[in-house]
Design a protein around this motif. Structure first.
Motif, PDB file in Angstrom:
ATOM      1  N   UNK A 226       0.858  -1.196   0.000  1.00  0.00           N
ATOM      2  CA  UNK A 226       0.000   0.000   0.000  1.00  0.00           C
ATOM      3  C   UNK A 226       0.886   1.236   0.000  1.00  0.00           C
ATOM      4  N   UNK A 227       0.529   2.217  -0.810  1.00  0.00           N
ATOM      5  CA  UNK A 227       1.275   3.465  -0.875  1.00  0.00           C
ATOM      6  C   UNK A 227       0.355   4.636  -0.583  1.00  0.00           C
ATOM      7  N   UNK A 228       0.959   5.774  -0.209  1.00  0.00           N
ATOM      8  CA  UNK A 228       0.187   6.976   0.119  1.00  0.00           C
ATOM      9  C   UNK A 228       0.777   8.180  -0.600  1.00  0.00           C
ATOM     10  N   UNK A 229      -0.097   9.115  -0.938  1.00  0.00           N
ATOM     11  CA  UNK A 229       0.320  10.344  -1.607  1.00  0.00           C
ATOM     12  C   UNK A 229      -0.406  11.525  -0.947  1.00  0.00           C
ATOM     13  N   UNK A 230       0.326  12.519  -0.503  1.00  0.00           N
ATOM     14  CA  UNK A 230      -0.301  13.684   0.127  1.00  0.00           C
ATOM     15  C   UNK A 230      -1.078  14.477  -0.915  1.00  0.00           C
ATOM     16  N   UNK A 231      -2.337  14.787  -0.609  1.00  0.00           N
ATOM     17  CA  UNK A 231      -3.175  15.532  -1.557  1.00  0.00           C
ATOM     18  C   UNK A 231      -3.696  16.841  -0.970  1.00  0.00           C
ATOM     19  N   UNK A 232      -3.480  17.052   0.336  1.00  0.00           N
ATOM     20  CA  UNK A 232      -3.926  18.301   0.960  1.00  0.00           C
ATOM     21  C   UNK A 232      -3.103  18.549   2.219  1.00  0.00           C
ATOM     22  N   UNK A 233      -2.672  19.792   2.393  1.00  0.00           N
ATOM     23  CA  UNK A 233      -1.909  20.173   3.587  1.00  0.00           C
ATOM     24  C   UNK A 233      -2.731  21.142   4.422  1.00  0.00           C
ATOM     25  N   UNK A 234      -2.703  20.931   5.712  1.00  0.00           N
ATOM     26  CA  UNK A 234      -3.557  21.662   6.645  1.00  0.00           C
ATOM     27  C   UNK A 234      -2.750  21.886   7.920  1.00  0.00           C
ATOM     28  N   UNK A 235      -3.391  22.394   8.953  1.00  0.00           N
ATOM     29  CA  UNK A 235      -2.758  22.554  10.262  1.00  0.00           C
ATOM     30  C   UNK A 235      -3.802  22.276  11.331  1.00  0.00           C
ATOM     31  N   UNK A 236      -3.321  21.931  12.515  1.00  0.00           N
ATOM     32  CA  UNK A 236      -4.226  21.672  13.627  1.00  0.00           C
ATOM     33  C   UNK A 236      -4.508  22.953  14.408  1.00  0.00           C
ATOM     34  N   UNK A 237      -5.724  23.040  14.935  1.00  0.00           N
ATOM     35  CA  UNK A 237      -6.128  24.129  15.812  1.00  0.00           C
ATOM     36  C   UNK A 237      -6.816  23.514  17.038  1.00  0.00           C
ATOM     37  N   UNK A 238      -7.301  24.366  17.953  1.00  0.00           N
ATOM     38  CA  UNK A 238      -7.948  23.874  19.165  1.00  0.00           C
ATOM     39  C   UNK A 238      -9.451  24.157  19.103  1.00  0.00           C
ATOM     40  N   UNK A 239     -10.241  23.145  19.413  1.00  0.00           N
ATOM     41  CA  UNK A 239     -11.685  23.318  19.605  1.00  0.00           C
ATOM     42  C   UNK A 239     -11.928  23.291  21.107  1.00  0.00           C
ATOM     43  N   UNK A 240     -12.628  24.313  21.612  1.00  0.00           N
ATOM     44  CA  UNK A 240     -12.851  24.381  23.056  1.00  0.00           C
ATOM     45  C   UNK A 240     -14.266  24.852  23.355  1.00  0.00           C
TER      46      UNK A 240
END
Length: 289
Positions: free
Chosen positions: A159-173
């Motif tokens: 199985x192989x993977x290819x990045x298709x979208x870049x994002x970042x994490x934030x905080x839900x509070x």
């Protein structure tokens, strides 16, 4: 011996021209050879297909009945050949795509599937939400053809993977949390919080590492919708992809950026390394274009 395609072609040519010489010319064979083919077809069918005299050729009742079916059979074979060629080029077939919800929230799944459908309208695409850790097994078992997940995810060999979208994490509070008064949250500010963790826990672990604390995990319900439901009830926080904040509003939940260098998040397309299905290979090529 059953009637063969050559017999059918000869019959239809004679039926079209009602003239053996012209039919033979169309087929590129000698008239005696055509006569032999028709006689052989009549013998195999056990019926007489044409009334023949020195001056005329006409279909018999049996010939009329056989004609419509023969035309339909050739048309069906022609469609079959066309569909086989389409399938060989990846323009016909079926693809099953598994996804985690955040792939939908990011928009990458919709953009790719819509574009592919516009280019390959005869390829049927089915989608189903999956448990992210099961993506590799589902691929290898052939239950899905492609998966959209948030790495890191363990994959089996093949199985192989290819990045298709870049994002970042934030905080839900929770909206009533004292932290909601801040426009940006530092990792250290979260050290005393209890965490609800989604399927992809890497964001939570990285925030805790940067804040130099061990995250106190009180629930790991699975989907991002479940995570937000927990947060909305008060008392807990969650580290989630930024794309979630851009399209999902839940009463009682606020989103805040994390101070410092962005905590990276990605959506990856996962697939079998040695894919054989032409339609799936066409999708992979389209997604990578």
């Amino acid at each position: 011996m059953p009637v063969e395609l050559r017999h059918v072609r000869c019959f239809l040519s004679v039926a079209r021209h009602l003239h053996f010489a012209r039919a033979a010319e169309e087929l590129g064979i000698a008239p005696p050879a055509l006569t032999k083919q028709i006689q052989e077809a009549e013998r195999l069918l056990g019926v007489r297909l044409f009334h023949r005299t020195k001056r005329s050729v006409a279909l018999t009742a049996a010939g009329e009945a056989y004609h419509d079916e023969a035309v339909g059979a050739l048309e069906h074979l022609a469609r079959g050949a066309e569909r086989a060629a389409l399938a060989e080029r990846g323009e016909l077939g079926k693809i099953v795509i598994g996804y985690v919800a955040s792939a939908v929230y990011s928009g990458v799944l919709q953009a790719t599937v819509r574009g592919f459908r516009a280019r390959y309208p005869l390829v049927e695409i089915g989608i189903e939400e999956i448990v992210m850790r099961e993506a590799g097994a589902l691929l290898m078992e052939g239950r899905i053809d492609i998966a959209y997940v948030r790495p890191p995810v363990p994959y089996p060999e093949g199985v192989e993977a290819r990045t298709v979208h870049r994002d970042a994490f934030i905080v839900a509070l929770p909206a009533d949390s004292p932290l909601a008064a801040s426009s940006v949250i530092t990792p250290a500010q979260l050290c005393d919080q209890s965490f609800v963790v989604p399927e992809q826990e890497s964001g939570t672990l990285e925030v805790a590492r940067r804040g130099r604390f061990t995250a106190r995990v009180v629930a790991q319900p699975g989907t991002l919708a479940d995570v937000l439901a927990h947060v909305s009830l008060g008392g807990d926080v969650a580290v989630v992809p930024r794309s979630l904040a851009q399209c999902v509003t839940v009463p009682g939940v606020e989103y805040r950026e994390i101070a410092g260098k962005a905590v990276p998040s990605e959506v990856a397309m996962v697939y079998r390394r040695f894919e054989r299905a032409a339609a799936v290979k066409a999708y992979l090529a389209f997604a990578g274009s």
